[in-house]
Design a protein around this motif. Structure first.
Motif, mmCIF file in Angstrom:
data_model
loop_
_atom_site.group_PDB
_atom_site.id
_atom_site.type_symbol
_atom_site.label_atom_id
_atom_site.label_comp_id
_atom_site.label_asym_id
_atom_site.label_seq_id
_atom_site.Cartn_x
_atom_site.Cartn_y
_atom_site.Cartn_z
ATOM 1 N N TRP A 115 0.820 -1.211 0.000
ATOM 2 C CA TRP A 115 0.000 0.000 0.000
ATOM 3 C C TRP A 115 0.854 1.262 0.000
ATOM 4 C CZ3 TRP A 115 -4.858 0.562 -1.285
ATOM 5 C CH2 TRP A 115 -5.673 -0.565 -1.287
ATOM 6 N N VAL A 116 2.010 1.211 0.653
ATOM 7 C CA VAL A 116 2.922 2.362 0.580
ATOM 8 C C VAL A 116 3.428 2.536 -0.845
ATOM 9 C CG1 VAL A 116 5.096 3.332 1.427
ATOM 10 C CG2 VAL A 116 3.586 2.125 2.999
ATOM 11 N N LEU A 117 3.615 1.423 -1.556
ATOM 12 C CA LEU A 117 4.043 1.495 -2.952
ATOM 13 C C LEU A 117 2.999 2.213 -3.798
ATOM 14 C CD1 LEU A 117 5.938 0.743 -5.273
ATOM 15 C CD2 LEU A 117 4.758 -1.455 -5.423
ATOM 16 N N TYR A 118 1.710 1.908 -3.577
ATOM 17 C CA TYR A 118 0.654 2.608 -4.321
ATOM 18 C C TYR A 118 0.711 4.115 -4.056
ATOM 19 C CZ TYR A 118 -1.409 -2.025 -5.034
ATOM 20 O OH TYR A 118 -1.633 -3.328 -5.380
ATOM 21 N N ALA A 119 0.921 4.478 -2.795
ATOM 22 C CA ALA A 119 1.027 5.905 -2.459
ATOM 23 C C ALA A 119 2.235 6.530 -3.134
ATOM 24 C CB ALA A 119 1.121 6.068 -0.936
ATOM 25 N N LEU A 120 3.350 5.786 -3.178
ATOM 26 C CA LEU A 120 4.567 6.287 -3.819
ATOM 27 C C LEU A 120 4.326 6.557 -5.305
ATOM 28 C CD1 LEU A 120 7.626 6.857 -3.919
ATOM 29 C CD2 LEU A 120 7.981 4.406 -4.232
ATOM 30 N N LEU A 121 3.648 5.645 -5.975
ATOM 31 C CA LEU A 121 3.382 5.822 -7.409
ATOM 32 C C LEU A 121 2.521 7.066 -7.647
ATOM 33 C CD1 LEU A 121 2.698 2.107 -8.406
ATOM 34 C CD2 LEU A 121 4.717 3.464 -8.950
ATOM 35 N N MET A 122 1.533 7.301 -6.785
ATOM 36 C CA MET A 122 0.702 8.491 -6.922
ATOM 37 C C MET A 122 1.531 9.755 -6.726
ATOM 38 S SD MET A 122 -2.598 9.731 -4.701
ATOM 39 C CE MET A 122 -1.538 10.270 -3.374
ATOM 40 N N LEU A 123 2.414 9.736 -5.726
ATOM 41 C CA LEU A 123 3.256 10.900 -5.456
ATOM 42 C C LEU A 123 4.215 11.170 -6.612
ATOM 43 C CD1 LEU A 123 4.015 10.185 -1.698
ATOM 44 C CD2 LEU A 123 2.674 12.100 -2.589
ATOM 45 N N ILE A 124 4.725 10.103 -7.223
ATOM 46 C CA ILE A 124 5.616 10.285 -8.372
ATOM 47 C C ILE A 124 4.853 10.899 -9.536
ATOM 48 C CG2 ILE A 124 6.928 9.020 -10.130
ATOM 49 C CD1 ILE A 124 7.885 7.186 -7.874
ATOM 50 N N GLY A 125 3.586 10.512 -9.692
ATOM 51 C CA GLY A 125 2.753 11.157 -10.702
ATOM 52 C C GLY A 125 2.617 12.648 -10.449
#
Length: 228
Positions: A115-125
């Motif tokens: 779930w932290v990975l999903y948040a990371l991908l959104m932040l990178i976007g």
């Protein structure tokens, strides 16, 4: 937030590694597999990009200066080595707390990391949007696309060659080679599918590729742009 997410993912990955049985022998196997995959990938990447550099005789232009970017190889590598320290801290935490909490600790660490990975991908976007670089500029960059395609194809070929040596199927070998240096992504995705040991192999393979890049880029940037 991006930096914090990366550190948290790697800390949780370290906790997952601590849940492996016979951790000492498993870490030895992890290191050997990561070195093998890294060696094959590096040889093919550098050979393919050197060939591309020869085909595209370009002079290195002036690159934009990024505020607060590392100005030396040592400073850049220190950041990467700190990531290894975070993983080691996660392993130590797992070894200390694991016997008290039990298997729940390791399964929770895996779940949280995803779930932290999903948040990371959104932040990178969000980062990409705020960079001011339009998608058109990225997609119409012919040299950039040529470099990316050459790097991807040579990496995937390395994965195919390494697969039998790592006792993996051909598609698992391709997956191991598909991180392209993105250690926080590959570690979690590979760990979910192939277990924490192979997730660790993917992490150290991709992190070592980054370390090698910090060393080689200043040495070749003025002569071989695509290779750098």
């Amino acid at each position: 937030a991006v930096n914090g997410s990366v550190y948290l993912i790697l800390l949780l990955m370290g906790v997952s590694l601590a849940g492996l049985e016979n951790l000492g022998s498993q870490l030895s196997r992890l290191g050997g597999n990561a070195l093998l995959l890294f060696s094959i990938t590096t040889v093919l990447n550098l050979g393919a990009l050197w060939w591309l550099s020869r085909q595209v005789a370009l002079k290195a232009g002036n690159s934009p200066v990024v505020k607060n970017a590392p100005t030396s190889k040592l400073a850049a590598m220190q950041g990467s080595l700190m990531l290894v320290g975070v993983v080691a801290a996660g392993v130590a935490f797992g070894l200390l707390i694991g016997p008290i909490i039990g298997e729940t600790l390791f399964t929770t660490a895996d779940w949280l990391a995803e779930w932290v990975l999903y948040a990371l991908l959104m932040l990178i976007g969000c980062q990409l949007r705020n960079s001011g670089m339009p998608l058109k500029q990225i997609l119409l960059n012919r040299l950039g696309l040529a470099i990316a395609v050459t790097l991807a194809l040579s990496s995937l070929l390395a994965g195919l060659l390494a697969a039998p040596l790592l006792s993996l199927s051909w598609n698992e070998g391709l997956a191991m080679a598909s991180g392209f240096g993105w250690y926080s992504l590959s570690a979690i995705l590979i760990g979910d599918q192939l277990g924490p040991l192979m997730g660790g192999v993917a992490f150290f393979n991709d992190l070592t590729r980054e370390l090698l890049a910090f060393i080689l880029i200043p040495l070749v940037i003025h002569r071989h742009t695509a290779l750098a």
